[in-house]
Design a protein around this motif. Sequence first.
Motif, PDB file in Angstrom:
ATOM      1  N   ARG A  58     -40.527 -37.781 -46.609  1.00 50.75           N
ATOM      2  CA  ARG A  58     -40.759 -38.627 -47.326  1.00 50.75           C
ATOM      3  C   ARG A  58     -40.913 -36.718 -49.118  1.00 50.75           C
ATOM      4  O   ARG A  58     -40.979 -36.650 -50.152  1.00 50.75           O
ATOM      5  CB  ARG A  58     -42.882 -39.427 -48.453  1.00 50.75           C
ATOM      6  N   ARG A  59     -41.573 -36.052 -48.603  1.00 51.72           N
ATOM      7  CA  ARG A  59     -41.603 -34.711 -48.951  1.00 51.72           C
ATOM      8  C   ARG A  59     -39.474 -34.206 -49.156  1.00 51.72           C
ATOM      9  O   ARG A  59     -39.919 -32.827 -50.108  1.00 51.72           O
ATOM     10  CB  ARG A  59     -42.521 -33.506 -48.145  1.00 51.72           C
ATOM     11  N   SER A  60     -39.265 -34.643 -48.505  1.00 50.69           N
ATOM     12  CA  SER A  60     -37.548 -33.921 -48.594  1.00 50.69           C
ATOM     13  C   SER A  60     -37.309 -34.423 -50.010  1.00 50.69           C
ATOM     14  O   SER A  60     -37.762 -35.424 -50.598  1.00 50.69           O
ATOM     15  CB  SER A  60     -36.733 -34.544 -47.511  1.00 50.69           C
ATOM     16  N   PHE A  61     -36.335 -33.374 -49.950  1.00 50.54           N
ATOM     17  CA  PHE A  61     -35.640 -33.696 -51.879  1.00 50.54           C
ATOM     18  C   PHE A  61     -34.920 -34.838 -51.774  1.00 50.54           C
ATOM     19  O   PHE A  61     -34.550 -35.127 -50.637  1.00 50.54           O
ATOM     20  CB  PHE A  61     -34.593 -32.520 -52.160  1.00 50.54           C
ATOM     21  N   THR A  62     -34.437 -34.912 -52.912  1.00 47.52           N
ATOM     22  CA  THR A  62     -33.535 -36.212 -52.983  1.00 47.52           C
ATOM     23  C   THR A  62     -32.431 -36.265 -53.138  1.00 47.52           C
ATOM     24  O   THR A  62     -32.285 -35.592 -54.383  1.00 47.52           O
ATOM     25  CB  THR A  62     -34.122 -37.801 -53.956  1.00 47.52           C
ATOM     26  N   TYR A  63     -31.575 -37.291 -53.056  1.00 49.58           N
ATOM     27  CA  TYR A  63     -29.547 -36.824 -53.915  1.00 49.58           C
ATOM     28  C   TYR A  63     -29.373 -38.308 -54.294  1.00 49.58           C
ATOM     29  O   TYR A  63     -29.831 -39.126 -53.915  1.00 49.58           O
ATOM     30  CB  TYR A  63     -28.613 -37.058 -52.445  1.00 49.58           C
ATOM     31  N   ASN A  64     -29.176 -38.401 -56.267  1.00 49.89           N
ATOM     32  CA  ASN A  64     -28.648 -39.551 -55.932  1.00 49.89           C
ATOM     33  C   ASN A  64     -27.025 -38.989 -56.717  1.00 49.89           C
ATOM     34  O   ASN A  64     -26.377 -38.491 -56.395  1.00 49.89           O
ATOM     35  CB  ASN A  64     -29.087 -39.368 -57.449  1.00 49.89           C
ATOM     36  N   LEU A  65     -26.219 -40.117 -56.404  1.00 51.55           N
ATOM     37  CA  LEU A  65     -24.892 -40.419 -57.378  1.00 51.55           C
ATOM     38  C   LEU A  65     -24.794 -40.394 -58.638  1.00 51.55           C
ATOM     39  O   LEU A  65     -25.876 -40.479 -59.580  1.00 51.55           O
ATOM     40  CB  LEU A  65     -24.428 -41.752 -56.721  1.00 51.55           C
ATOM     41  N   VAL A  66     -23.596 -39.132 -59.010  1.00 49.54           N
ATOM     42  CA  VAL A  66     -23.462 -38.495 -60.359  1.00 49.54           C
ATOM     43  C   VAL A  66     -23.174 -39.428 -60.520  1.00 49.54           C
ATOM     44  O   VAL A  66     -24.160 -39.998 -62.193  1.00 49.54           O
ATOM     45  CB  VAL A  66     -22.417 -37.482 -60.177  1.00 49.54           C
ATOM     46  N   ASN A  67     -22.351 -40.463 -60.490  1.00 49.93           N
ATOM     47  CA  ASN A  67     -22.002 -41.723 -61.018  1.00 49.93           C
ATOM     48  C   ASN A  67     -21.950 -43.068 -60.753  1.00 49.93           C
ATOM     49  O   ASN A  67     -20.960 -43.221 -59.963  1.00 49.93           O
ATOM     50  CB  ASN A  67     -20.720 -41.421 -61.731  1.00 49.93           C
ATOM     51  N   PHE A  68     -22.843 -43.473 -60.695  1.00 47.65           N
ATOM     52  CA  PHE A  68     -23.763 -44.848 -59.745  1.00 47.65           C
ATOM     53  C   PHE A  68     -22.313 -45.902 -59.545  1.00 47.65           C
ATOM     54  O   PHE A  68     -22.160 -46.874 -59.228  1.00 47.65           O
ATOM     55  CB  PHE A  68     -24.777 -45.519 -60.482  1.00 47.65           C
ATOM     56  N   ASN A  69     -21.969 -45.685 -60.981  1.00 49.25           N
ATOM     57  CA  ASN A  69     -21.157 -46.638 -61.445  1.00 49.25           C
ATOM     58  C   ASN A  69     -19.983 -46.791 -61.110  1.00 49.25           C
ATOM     59  O   ASN A  69     -19.630 -47.961 -60.918  1.00 49.25           O
ATOM     60  CB  ASN A  69     -21.140 -47.250 -63.207  1.00 49.25           C
ATOM     61  N   GLU A  70     -19.405 -45.575 -61.069  1.00 47.93           N
ATOM     62  CA  GLU A  70     -17.765 -45.445 -60.322  1.00 47.93           C
ATOM     63  C   GLU A  70     -17.722 -45.576 -59.138  1.00 47.93           C
ATOM     64  O   GLU A  70     -17.242 -45.655 -58.796  1.00 47.93           O
ATOM     65  CB  GLU A  70     -17.152 -43.728 -61.155  1.00 47.93           C
ATOM     66  N   ASP A  71     -19.277 -44.928 -58.240  1.00 48.40           N
ATOM     67  CA  ASP A  71     -18.629 -44.943 -56.417  1.00 48.40           C
ATOM     68  C   ASP A  71     -20.048 -45.621 -56.266  1.00 48.40           C
ATOM     69  O   ASP A  71     -19.746 -46.199 -54.406  1.00 48.40           O
ATOM     70  CB  ASP A  71     -19.409 -43.392 -56.176  1.00 48.40           C
ATOM     71  N   LYS A  72     -20.722 -47.122 -56.590  1.00 48.82           N
ATOM     72  CA  LYS A  72     -21.203 -47.542 -56.304  1.00 48.82           C
ATOM     73  C   LYS A  72     -20.525 -48.863 -54.893  1.00 48.82           C
ATOM     74  O   LYS A  72     -20.695 -49.114 -54.359  1.00 48.82           O
ATOM     75  CB  LYS A  72     -22.548 -48.686 -56.918  1.00 48.82           C
ATOM     76  N   GLU A  73     -19.676 -48.581 -55.501  1.00 51.53           N
ATOM     77  CA  GLU A  73     -18.882 -50.082 -54.672  1.00 51.53           C
ATOM     78  C   GLU A  73     -18.564 -49.461 -52.989  1.00 51.53           C
ATOM     79  O   GLU A  73     -18.507 -49.655 -51.940  1.00 51.53           O
ATOM     80  CB  GLU A  73     -17.551 -50.747 -55.002  1.00 51.53           C
ATOM     81  N   GLN A  74     -17.390 -48.100 -53.081  1.00 52.23           N
ATOM     82  CA  GLN A  74     -17.741 -47.430 -52.093  1.00 52.23           C
ATOM     83  C   GLN A  74     -18.718 -46.942 -51.383  1.00 52.23           C
ATOM     84  O   GLN A  74     -18.598 -47.397 -49.934  1.00 52.23           O
ATOM     85  CB  GLN A  74     -17.031 -45.871 -52.344  1.00 52.23           C
ATOM     86  N   LEU A  75     -19.890 -47.120 -51.747  1.00 52.57           N
ATOM     87  CA  LEU A  75     -21.371 -46.639 -51.271  1.00 52.57           C
ATOM     88  C   LEU A  75     -21.747 -47.963 -50.647  1.00 52.57           C
ATOM     89  O   LEU A  75     -22.173 -47.470 -49.567  1.00 52.57           O
ATOM     90  CB  LEU A  75     -22.257 -45.953 -52.125  1.00 52.57           C
ATOM     91  N   TYR A  76     -22.245 -49.062 -51.418  1.00 56.19           N
ATOM     92  CA  TYR A  76     -21.914 -49.996 -50.557  1.00 56.19           C
ATOM     93  C   TYR A  76     -21.573 -50.772 -49.227  1.00 56.19           C
ATOM     94  O   TYR A  76     -21.923 -51.036 -48.238  1.00 56.19           O
ATOM     95  CB  TYR A  76     -22.087 -51.478 -51.723  1.00 56.19           C
ATOM     96  N   ARG A  77     -20.073 -50.037 -48.904  1.00 54.99           N
ATOM     97  CA  ARG A  77     -19.217 -49.907 -48.045  1.00 54.99           C
ATOM     98  C   ARG A  77     -20.350 -49.984 -46.577  1.00 54.99           C
ATOM     99  O   ARG A  77     -20.004 -49.736 -45.211  1.00 54.99           O
ATOM    100  CB  ARG A  77     -17.767 -49.727 -48.208  1.00 54.99           C
ATOM    101  N   THR A  78     -20.627 -48.235 -47.105  1.00 51.01           N
ATOM    102  CA  THR A  78     -21.222 -47.919 -45.439  1.00 51.01           C
ATOM    103  C   THR A  78     -22.044 -48.634 -45.315  1.00 51.01           C
ATOM    104  O   THR A  78     -22.724 -48.447 -44.112  1.00 51.01           O
ATOM    105  CB  THR A  78     -21.514 -46.651 -46.490  1.00 51.01           C
ATOM    106  N   GLU A  79     -22.895 -49.376 -45.548  1.00 52.13           N
ATOM    107  CA  GLU A  79     -24.437 -50.491 -45.197  1.00 52.13           C
ATOM    108  C   GLU A  79     -23.913 -51.678 -44.112  1.00 52.13           C
ATOM    109  O   GLU A  79     -24.799 -52.508 -44.267  1.00 52.13           O
ATOM    110  CB  GLU A  79     -24.437 -50.144 -46.323  1.00 52.13           C
ATOM    111  N   GLU A  80     -22.167 -51.703 -43.752  1.00 55.33           N
ATOM    112  CA  GLU A  80     -21.663 -52.193 -43.486  1.00 55.33           C
ATOM    113  C   GLU A  80     -21.734 -52.828 -41.737  1.00 55.33           C
ATOM    114  O   GLU A  80     -21.599 -54.001 -41.114  1.00 55.33           O
ATOM    115  CB  GLU A  80     -20.256 -53.035 -43.999  1.00 55.33           C
ATOM    116  N   GLY A  81     -21.937 -51.779 -41.626  1.00 56.64           N
ATOM    117  CA  GLY A  81     -22.040 -51.000 -40.261  1.00 56.64           C
ATOM    118  C   GLY A  81     -20.867 -51.176 -38.817  1.00 56.64           C
ATOM    119  O   GLY A  81     -20.391 -51.133 -37.957  1.00 56.64           O
ATOM    120  N   ARG A  82     -19.664 -50.771 -40.011  1.00 55.59           N
ATOM    121  CA  ARG A  82     -18.552 -50.560 -39.376  1.00 55.59           C
ATOM    122  C   ARG A  82     -17.809 -49.269 -40.166  1.00 55.59           C
ATOM    123  O   ARG A  82     -18.112 -48.814 -41.171  1.00 55.59           O
ATOM    124  CB  ARG A  82     -17.790 -52.013 -39.871  1.00 55.59           C
ATOM    125  N   TYR A  83     -16.900 -48.985 -39.047  1.00 54.87           N
ATOM    126  CA  TYR A  83     -16.099 -47.907 -39.101  1.00 54.87           C
ATOM    127  C   TYR A  83     -14.590 -48.013 -40.837  1.00 54.87           C
ATOM    128  O   TYR A  83     -14.147 -48.433 -41.432  1.00 54.87           O
ATOM    129  CB  TYR A  83     -14.700 -47.258 -38.255  1.00 54.87           C
TER     130      TYR A  83
END
Length: 268
Positions: free
Chosen positions: A10-35
Amino acid sequence: MKVWEIKSDRRSFTYNLVNFNEDKEQLYRTEEGRYLLDWKPLRMEVSRKGIKSDLPHFTLGVLVFSRKSVDILNNYINKYVQYLSIDNNEHVLVNITNVADCVNYDRSTSFKDRHGEFAGFDKLYFVEDKLEDQYIFKIKEHVQSNIYVTDKFRDLVLQSKLKGFDFIEVWDSEITEEMEQDKQKNYENRLLEIEQYKGTEYNWSEAIEKVETGKVMASGAWKIQQNDKGIIMLGQLLKDLTYLWIDPIYYPPISLDLKWHEAEVCEI
């Protein structure tokens, strides 16, 4: 043998997307457990400062590794993960592609949401024989959120002195049923104490408004409060009666349906 849920300190620094609306769909794909076959580097920025970390905060279901983490762990986990580039040479996204069939459904117990759909496990047990060759994995029920590791992975991290890794014990093959029952009884008693003097109840938006004014709100095993930097943190009561705190990008859907009441402050 033990199974752990891997988290960023919890003490580590945090990353966020620069433009969430543009990149959210691609990010969500990483939550599917597939290549993933096609990928363009995500634009990311530090949204909250913290300690230098080989596993900074990002979002549920995907990890961010430093190059040092990759160098140390790659030989052991490369067949279980996919490395995805970001616009930063110091870190990479780690997509967990290993969805393991290792849950002991005969012993595990689950709970449902208000719509009667699966919402999570009350108790999660694994089949030890199916974990022998595992380092890091997901299970199909929590493929969008939880990432698990075995002792072999955790030992590598601890021996290599990588910074920012936190491990929450999920399952221990040596815990007897009697020991588990005692632990569960203590947990249930603590939940009863929390709910015993709850007073006025509030919906989610009302609870958040109160937290923004410095109040602490609780609902069963969940708690929300500001940390010393004014960031609203979400805490979940663990079976060892401590809270696991995260700075969520989004809140679990179950938290939006709960009734909240004022509670005592926790040290974060």
